[in-house]
Design a protein around this motif. Structure first.
Motif, PDB file in Angstrom:
ATOM      1  N   GLN A   1      -5.599   0.775 -12.659  1.00 42.57           N
ATOM      2  CA  GLN A   1      -4.740   1.436 -11.681  1.00 42.57           C
ATOM      3  C   GLN A   1      -5.576   2.064 -10.566  1.00 42.57           C
ATOM      4  O   GLN A   1      -5.197   2.015  -9.389  1.00 42.57           O
ATOM      5  CB  GLN A   1      -3.892   2.501 -12.366  1.00 42.57           C
ATOM      6  CG  GLN A   1      -2.862   3.150 -11.450  1.00 42.57           C
ATOM      7  CD  GLN A   1      -2.069   4.236 -12.159  1.00 42.57           C
ATOM      8  OE1 GLN A   1      -2.645   5.214 -12.628  1.00 42.57           O
ATOM      9  NE2 GLN A   1      -0.756   4.061 -12.240  1.00 42.57           N
ATOM     10  N   HIS A   2      -6.707   2.637 -10.931  1.00 45.79           N
ATOM     11  CA  HIS A   2      -7.607   3.244  -9.951  1.00 45.79           C
ATOM     12  C   HIS A   2      -8.123   2.181  -8.974  1.00 45.79           C
ATOM     13  O   HIS A   2      -8.145   2.390  -7.756  1.00 45.79           O
ATOM     14  CB  HIS A   2      -8.763   3.924 -10.668  1.00 45.79           C
ATOM     15  CG  HIS A   2      -9.717   4.620  -9.761  1.00 45.79           C
ATOM     16  ND1 HIS A   2     -11.069   4.340  -9.733  1.00 45.79           N
ATOM     17  CD2 HIS A   2      -9.524   5.568  -8.796  1.00 45.79           C
ATOM     18  CE1 HIS A   2     -11.663   5.093  -8.825  1.00 45.79           C
ATOM     19  NE2 HIS A   2     -10.755   5.837  -8.242  1.00 45.79           N
TER      20      HIS A   2
ATOM     21  N   GLU B   1      -6.804  12.186  -0.401  1.00 44.79           N
ATOM     22  CA  GLU B   1      -7.214  10.971  -1.083  1.00 44.79           C
ATOM     23  C   GLU B   1      -8.669  11.061  -1.535  1.00 44.79           C
ATOM     24  O   GLU B   1      -9.478  11.768  -0.954  1.00 44.79           O
ATOM     25  CB  GLU B   1      -7.020   9.753  -0.185  1.00 44.79           C
ATOM     26  CG  GLU B   1      -5.577   9.396   0.084  1.00 44.79           C
ATOM     27  CD  GLU B   1      -5.439   8.166   0.954  1.00 44.79           C
ATOM     28  OE1 GLU B   1      -4.479   7.409   0.754  1.00 44.79           O
ATOM     29  OE2 GLU B   1      -6.289   7.971   1.836  1.00 44.79           O
TER      30      GLU B   1
ATOM     31  N   LYS C   1      -5.320  -1.086  -2.387  1.00 45.25           N
ATOM     32  CA  LYS C   1      -4.219  -0.863  -1.452  1.00 45.25           C
ATOM     33  C   LYS C   1      -4.726  -0.242  -0.155  1.00 45.25           C
ATOM     34  O   LYS C   1      -4.325  -0.653   0.943  1.00 45.25           O
ATOM     35  CB  LYS C   1      -3.165   0.054  -2.086  1.00 45.25           C
ATOM     36  CG  LYS C   1      -2.367  -0.585  -3.200  1.00 45.25           C
ATOM     37  CD  LYS C   1      -1.370   0.400  -3.787  1.00 45.25           C
ATOM     38  CE  LYS C   1      -0.572  -0.226  -4.903  1.00 45.25           C
ATOM     39  NZ  LYS C   1       0.436   0.691  -5.473  1.00 45.25           N
ATOM     40  N   ARG C   2      -5.595   0.745  -0.280  1.00 45.51           N
ATOM     41  CA  ARG C   2      -6.129   1.422   0.910  1.00 45.51           C
ATOM     42  C   ARG C   2      -6.909   0.445   1.784  1.00 45.51           C
ATOM     43  O   ARG C   2      -6.782   0.448   3.024  1.00 45.51           O
ATOM     44  CB  ARG C   2      -7.023   2.583   0.484  1.00 45.51           C
ATOM     45  CG  ARG C   2      -6.268   3.728  -0.155  1.00 45.51           C
ATOM     46  CD  ARG C   2      -7.199   4.733  -0.820  1.00 45.51           C
ATOM     47  NE  ARG C   2      -8.087   5.382   0.146  1.00 45.51           N
ATOM     48  CZ  ARG C   2      -8.990   6.291  -0.199  1.00 45.51           C
ATOM     49  NH1 ARG C   2      -9.126   6.644  -1.478  1.00 45.51           N
ATOM     50  NH2 ARG C   2      -9.749   6.859   0.721  1.00 45.51           N
TER      51      ARG C   2
ATOM     52  N   ASN D   1      -5.317   1.150  -6.586  1.00 44.13           N
ATOM     53  CA  ASN D   1      -5.069   2.133  -5.532  1.00 44.13           C
ATOM     54  C   ASN D   1      -6.099   2.024  -4.416  1.00 44.13           C
ATOM     55  O   ASN D   1      -5.759   2.149  -3.230  1.00 44.13           O
ATOM     56  CB  ASN D   1      -5.073   3.543  -6.126  1.00 44.13           C
ATOM     57  CG  ASN D   1      -3.847   3.824  -6.967  1.00 44.13           C
ATOM     58  OD1 ASN D   1      -2.797   3.213  -6.774  1.00 44.13           O
ATOM     59  ND2 ASN D   1      -3.963   4.741  -7.916  1.00 44.13           N
TER      60      ASN D   1
ATOM     61  N   TRP E   1       0.807  -1.220   0.000  1.00 40.71           N
ATOM     62  CA  TRP E   1       0.000   0.000   0.000  1.00 40.71           C
ATOM     63  C   TRP E   1       0.843   1.275   0.000  1.00 40.71           C
ATOM     64  O   TRP E   1       0.324   2.359  -0.157  1.00 40.71           O
ATOM     65  CB  TRP E   1      -0.956   0.013   1.189  1.00 40.71           C
ATOM     66  CG  TRP E   1      -0.304  -0.314   2.501  1.00 40.71           C
ATOM     67  CD1 TRP E   1       0.469   0.501   3.283  1.00 40.71           C
ATOM     68  CD2 TRP E   1      -0.366  -1.572   3.192  1.00 40.71           C
ATOM     69  NE1 TRP E   1       0.891  -0.151   4.394  1.00 40.71           N
ATOM     70  CE2 TRP E   1       0.390  -1.433   4.385  1.00 40.71           C
ATOM     71  CE3 TRP E   1      -0.992  -2.791   2.940  1.00 40.71           C
ATOM     72  CZ2 TRP E   1       0.531  -2.471   5.300  1.00 40.71           C
ATOM     73  CZ3 TRP E   1      -0.844  -3.825   3.837  1.00 40.71           C
ATOM     74  CH2 TRP E   1      -0.081  -3.663   5.007  1.00 40.71           C
TER      75      TRP E   1
ATOM     76  N   TYR F   1       4.292   3.513  -4.717  1.00 38.12           N
ATOM     77  CA  TYR F   1       3.726   4.566  -5.558  1.00 38.12           C
ATOM     78  C   TYR F   1       3.700   4.121  -7.016  1.00 38.12           C
ATOM     79  O   TYR F   1       4.703   3.654  -7.550  1.00 38.12           O
ATOM     80  CB  TYR F   1       4.558   5.837  -5.430  1.00 38.12           C
ATOM     81  CG  TYR F   1       4.130   6.939  -6.368  1.00 38.12           C
ATOM     82  CD1 TYR F   1       2.933   7.626  -6.168  1.00 38.12           C
ATOM     83  CD2 TYR F   1       4.917   7.274  -7.468  1.00 38.12           C
ATOM     84  CE1 TYR F   1       2.535   8.632  -7.037  1.00 38.12           C
ATOM     85  CE2 TYR F   1       4.524   8.275  -8.339  1.00 38.12           C
ATOM     86  CZ  TYR F   1       3.330   8.954  -8.111  1.00 38.12           C
ATOM     87  OH  TYR F   1       2.938   9.940  -8.979  1.00 38.12           O
ATOM     88  N   GLU F   2       2.544   4.273  -7.635  1.00 38.36           N
ATOM     89  CA  GLU F   2       2.394   4.007  -9.060  1.00 38.36           C
ATOM     90  C   GLU F   2       2.135   5.325  -9.776  1.00 38.36           C
ATOM     91  O   GLU F   2       1.077   5.922  -9.599  1.00 38.36           O
ATOM     92  CB  GLU F   2       1.224   3.050  -9.321  1.00 38.36           C
ATOM     93  CG  GLU F   2       1.440   1.649  -8.790  1.00 38.36           C
ATOM     94  CD  GLU F   2       0.284   0.733  -9.139  1.00 38.36           C
ATOM     95  OE1 GLU F   2      -0.320   0.919 -10.217  1.00 38.36           O
ATOM     96  OE2 GLU F   2      -0.021  -0.154  -8.344  1.00 38.36           O
TER      97      GLU F   2
END
Length: 259
Positions: free
Chosen positions: A156-157, A193, A163-164, A160, A77, A80-81
Motif C-alpha cells: 500500500q505504501h 505527505e 500515485k504521486r 501511494n 491518484w 483514497y485507500e
C-alpha cells in the motif's frame, strides 16, 4: 466500465490507453486489455493518429445527452485507500481494553500461583487457566495480525508513492525529467505527505517507467538519471488533438422534412 463511460461523455467519446492508466492505475497491458473490452462493450472503434497513437472512439456514448446515470470520475491518484488497522477501535477504547486484559491476566496468574492449593481443580481452571489463556490470546492475535499485515502495508505504501509520481508525470508539461527533479516535485506538494528520497523514487520508477512506455537515460554530461516519457506525452497530445478535430455537436442531428 461505468466510470469510463462517464469520462467519455465529457471527452467527446475519445479515450486513449494512457488515460485509462490515469483513471485506474493499471499496468500498460492491463489498460490495453480493458480498452479492448470497452470497444466491444460500448460499440466503439479503434482509431490510429498520424503519429501512430491508438485510441478508442465511442460515438454512441458521445451522442447521449442524458447524464443522470453517471458514475463520478476519480483519477487513480485521488482514490483514497484507508490504512490497514489492527482493531478498528479508537486509541481510548484500545487503552481501556488493554488495561482490563492486563488486570485479568495478572489476576489469573495470581490465582494459579497462590490460590490453586486451596481450591478445587475445576475452580482453578475456570478462574485461572481459562482467563489466562483468553488474555494471552487477546494480546497474541493483534501481534500476529501486525506481522501478517506488514506485506500488505508495504504494498500500500508503494502504491501511494506510485500515485504521486504518476500524477506528476501525467500533468507535467515536459516529457523529460531527471530523478532529482522528480523527487523535488514530489516533495513540493502537500506538506502533510511523506517526504521521499531519491532512492525510494528510483525504486518505484523502475516499474512505472516501463508501464508508461518511458525510457531511462543516463546523461553523459553529469551521469544523472533522466526519464523520457515522450511516447506517453505524444499519446496524450494526439488524443487531445483528435477531440479538437471531432465535431463538438453531440446531438444525433436535425430532422429535415420535405414537402
Amino acid at each position: 466500465k461505468q466510470e469510463v463511460a462517464s469520462y467519455l461523455k465529457y471527452q467527446k467519446g475519445i479515450v486513449c490507453t494512457a488515460e485509462l492508466q490515469a483513471l485506474a492505475g493499471w499496468r500498460r497491458e492491463e489498460a490495453e486489455n480493458f480498452m479492448t473490452e470497452c470497444l466491444a462493450h460500448f460499440n466503439g472503434r479503434a482509431e490510429i493518429s498520424p503519429n501512430g497513437t491508438l485510441y478508442g472512439d465511442f460515438p454512441d456514448i458521445n451522442r447521449r445527452a442524458d447524464k443522470s446515470d453517471e458514475t463520478p470520475v476519480v483519477f487513480y491518484w485521488n482514490e483514497y485507500e484507508p490504512p490497514y488497522e489492527l482493531t478498528g477501535n479508537t486509541s481510548g477504547k484500545n487503552a481501556l481494553i488493554i488495561f482490563m486484559n492486563i488486570f485479568n491476566f495478572a489476576a489469573s496468574l495470581f490465582i494459579l500461583s497462590q490460590g490453586s492449593e486451596y481450591m478445587d481443580e475445576s475452580v482453578a481452571t475456570w478462574l485461572g487457566w481459562i482467563p489466562l489463556v483468553y488474555s494471552a490470546l487477546f494480546f497474541l492475535i493483534p501481534v500476529l495480525r501486525y506481522f501478517a499485515l506488514l506485506p500488505a502495508r508495504r504494498e500500500q505504501h508503494r502504491n501511494n508513492i506510485r500515485k504521486r509520481l504518476l500524477k506528476l508525470i501525467f500533468q507535467s508539461s515536459n516529457p523529460r525529467i531527471t530523478l532529482q527533479q522528480l523527487t523535488a516535485a514530489a516533495n513540493a506538494g502537500n506538506g502533510s505527505e511523506e517526504k521521499l528520497d531519491a532512492k525510494t523514487v528510483e525504486s518505484i520508477m523502475q516499474d512505472l517507467v516501463y508501464d508508461l512506455q518511458g525510457e531511462l537515460i543516463i546523461r553523459e554530461s553529469d551521469a544523472e538519471l533522466e526519464y523520457d516519457f515522450s511516447r506517453f506525452a505524444q499519446e496524450l497530445d494526439d488524443t487531445q488533438e483528435a477531440r479538437e478535430e471531432k465535431n463538438s455537436d453531440d446531438r444525433l442531428g436535425n430532422v429535415i422534412m420535405e414537402a
